[in-house]
Design an enzyme around this catalytic site. Structure first.
Site, PDB file in Angstrom:
ATOM      1  N   CYS A 292       0.205   5.647   0.577  1.00  0.00           N
ATOM      2  CA  CYS A 292      -0.878   6.565   1.005  1.00  0.00           C
ATOM      3  C   CYS A 292      -0.251   7.981   0.869  1.00  0.00           C
ATOM      4  O   CYS A 292       0.894   8.175   1.287  1.00  0.00           O
ATOM      5  CB  CYS A 292      -1.096   6.301   2.475  1.00  0.00           C
ATOM      6  SG  CYS A 292      -2.476   7.604   2.966  1.00  0.00           S
TER       7      CYS A 292
ATOM      8  N   ARG B 241       0.782  -1.147   0.037  1.00  0.00           N
ATOM      9  CA  ARG B 241       0.005   0.168   0.141  1.00  0.00           C
ATOM     10  C   ARG B 241       0.970   1.253  -0.032  1.00  0.00           C
ATOM     11  O   ARG B 241       1.928   1.141   0.704  1.00  0.00           O
ATOM     12  CB  ARG B 241      -0.656   0.056   1.346  1.00  0.00           C
ATOM     13  CG  ARG B 241      -2.001   1.284   1.268  1.00  0.00           C
ATOM     14  CD  ARG B 241      -2.719   1.191   2.440  1.00  0.00           C
ATOM     15  NE  ARG B 241      -2.184   1.881   3.557  1.00  0.00           N
ATOM     16  CZ  ARG B 241      -2.632   1.753   4.607  1.00  0.00           C
ATOM     17  NH1 ARG B 241      -3.963   1.266   5.051  1.00  0.00           N
ATOM     18  NH2 ARG B 241      -2.055   2.437   5.838  1.00  0.00           N
TER      19      ARG B 241
END
Length: 127
Positions: free
Chosen positions: A106, A104
Site C-alpha cells: 500500500c 499486499r
C-alpha cells in the site's frame, strides 16, 4: 508464452492503451482499477471507503470474466491518495478478502487518474 487478454462488459473500459487483464501462464495480472461506476462511467461519489468498495467490485468483475475470484488473488497493490484514509480503506478491504490474505503493498501517491482516492491492482493464480 502467449499473452491472452481479459475484459469484462461489466467493468469500466480501459482509459488508455492497456488491457484490463492479461494472462501470463497461470497468472492473471489485473491492471489498476479505480472507483468508476461501470454503468455511468463516472467516479462514484463519497469518501475513500466508498471509492475502495467500488474499486474492489471493479477488480472482481475482471477476475470473474477470467473465471477467478478474490480468493485466487495472490498479490495486491493499493495506491491511495491519503494515508490518513488507510484504516477506512483497510476495513473495506477486509470485507472482501478472506484468509489466507494475499500479499499486499500500500503506497500513498500524489495523484491518481481522474483524481480518485483509491486504485487497486492484483495478480491472481489459476487454481
Amino acid at each position: 508464452m502467449t499473452k491472452v487478454t481479459v475484459s469484462s462488459p461489466n467493468s469500466p473500459a480501459a482509459i488508455g492503451p492497456y488491457s484490463l487483464g492479461v494472462w501470463a501462464g497461470d497468472l492473471l495480472f489485473v491492471s489498476g482499477q479505480t472507483p468508476i461506476d461501470p454503468a455511468t462511467g463516472i467516479v462514484v461519489p463519497g469518501d475513500a471507503a466508498a471509492q475502495a468498495r467500488q474499486t474492489i467490485k471493479n477488480v472482481t468483475m475482471i477476475l470473474e470474466a477470467a473465471g477467478l475470484g478474490l480468493d485466487d488473488v495472490v498479490k495486491s497493490t493499493l495506491f491511495i491518495k491519503d494515508m490518513d484514509a488507510f484504516a477506512a480503506i483497510n476495513a473495506v478491504y477486509a470485507e472482501f478478502f478472506r484468509e489466507p490474505y494475499p500479499a499486499r503493498s500500500c503506497v500513498e501517491v500524489a495523484r491518481l487518474p481522474r483524481d480518485v482516492l483509491v486504485e487497486l491492482e492484483v495478480v491472481a493464480k489459476r487454481p
